[in-house]
Design a protein around this motif. Structure first.
Motif: not given
Length: 307
Positions: A180-199
């Motif tokens: 939740e504390e991610s400062l990413l504003a770009d939706g695609d970048a946030l999706e990639r971060l979420a996928a990596t974090a899910l792993i």
């Protein structure tokens, strides 16, 4: 409430070509008539814990009273793990199952939905709970066929897997990876971060499930490469003490053997009498471990260049 329908539909569409079928497992928040009416199809089942004592198509019939009038089909038991503020215990369940026809609610009904829904119900009610407020009472609505105690037991087991899903997302959030504390504003970048974090969150949960006897028959190579296993061996040597209680008790190179030093890195003291390490401990341990393994890899490369 619409998110329960939208998320289920999106997930099932994504899995349409790779999964033989999908089962949407949800807690009481998702006990919504529209979800029961719109989500199930030939490819998709639902398994939802009932929250509302719904009206039935039978005049004057109510869901909870009807279930209570069914005869007991059998008894099951399972070990309920400890959680903060609640010790673990053996839970014994009286199981009932049957089919009901739900009537569409009179208020807020959408005329596009059917006026009635036939659905199967499994009730799991704890026998001799420690207190009434802690008693397990699960009334599960499902489109899966339930014609035997074995079918009912399978539905109960599926519902219990929901807690594993909750733990994965708990690990993703503030108590673990703090997504939740991610400062990413770009939706695609946030999706990639979420996928990596899910792993990473799933790896932590694999260690939770493999930390004991369940991990004895699973290889450490399931999660770790050859270099990482070398690092694990070195860490085990570092953490082990002189007494048997301070040794890694698991078969060498098993997943349980690998989980032991990761838990130690996460702050667990290694004694069997202590509370077993959970997903947050393993998340912290994995973070430290990957830093150590990266350092070891860099040192190896630097040493090779000097030779």
């Amino acid at each position: 409430s619409y998110r329960w329908l939208a998320t289920a539909k999106t997930a099932c569409q994504a899995l349409a070509t790779t999964a033989a079928s999908c089962t949407i497992i949800a807690d009481r928040e998702a006990d919504i008539y529209e979800l029961l009416a719109r989500v199930p199809d030939e490819h998709t089942h639902v398994l939802v814990r009932a929250h509302h004592d719904r009206a039935l198509a039978v005049k004057g019939g109510r869901l909870f009273d009807t279930i209570g009038g069914w005869s007991e089909a059998g008894r099951l038991s399972f070990d309920m793990p400890a959680r903060p503020g609640r010790p673990g215990r053996k839970v014994r369940l009286a199981v009932r199952f049957g089919q009901v026809t739900l009537r569409q609610p009179r208020l807020g009904a959408d005329k596009r939905d059917p006026g009635q829904i036939a659905i199967n119900v499994v009730e799991a009610r704890e026998i001799d709970p420690p207190s009434p407020k802690d008693a397990v009472i699960w009334r599960l609505l499902t489109t899966h066929a339930v014609t035997s105690l074995a079918d009912a037991a399978r539905m109960i087991d599926l519902y219990r897997w929901r807690w594993t899903i909750e733990q994965v997302f708990r690990t993703l959030k503030s108590q673990g990876l703090d997504l939740e504390e991610s400062l990413l504003a770009d939706g695609d970048a946030l999706e990639r971060l979420a996928a990596t974090a899910l792993i990473a969150a799933v790896q932590a949960m694999q260690l939770v499930h493999g930390r004991g006897e369940a991990g004895h028959n699973l290889p450490a190579a399931r999660l770790f490469g050859p270099l990482e296993i070398t690092v694990l061996q070195a860490l085990i040597t570092k953490f082990e003490g002189k007494t048997a209680k301070q040794k890694n008790p698991h078969p060498e190179h098993s997943l349980a053997w690998a989980a032991w030093p990761i838990a130690r890195l996460g702050g667990w003291n290694g004694y069997a009498k202590e509370r077993p390490p959970g997903p947050i401990t393993f998340t912290r341990g994995l973070e430290r471990f990957h830093a150590i393994a990266d350092g070891f890899s860099l040192a190896n490369k630097a040493h090779a260049r000097l030779q």
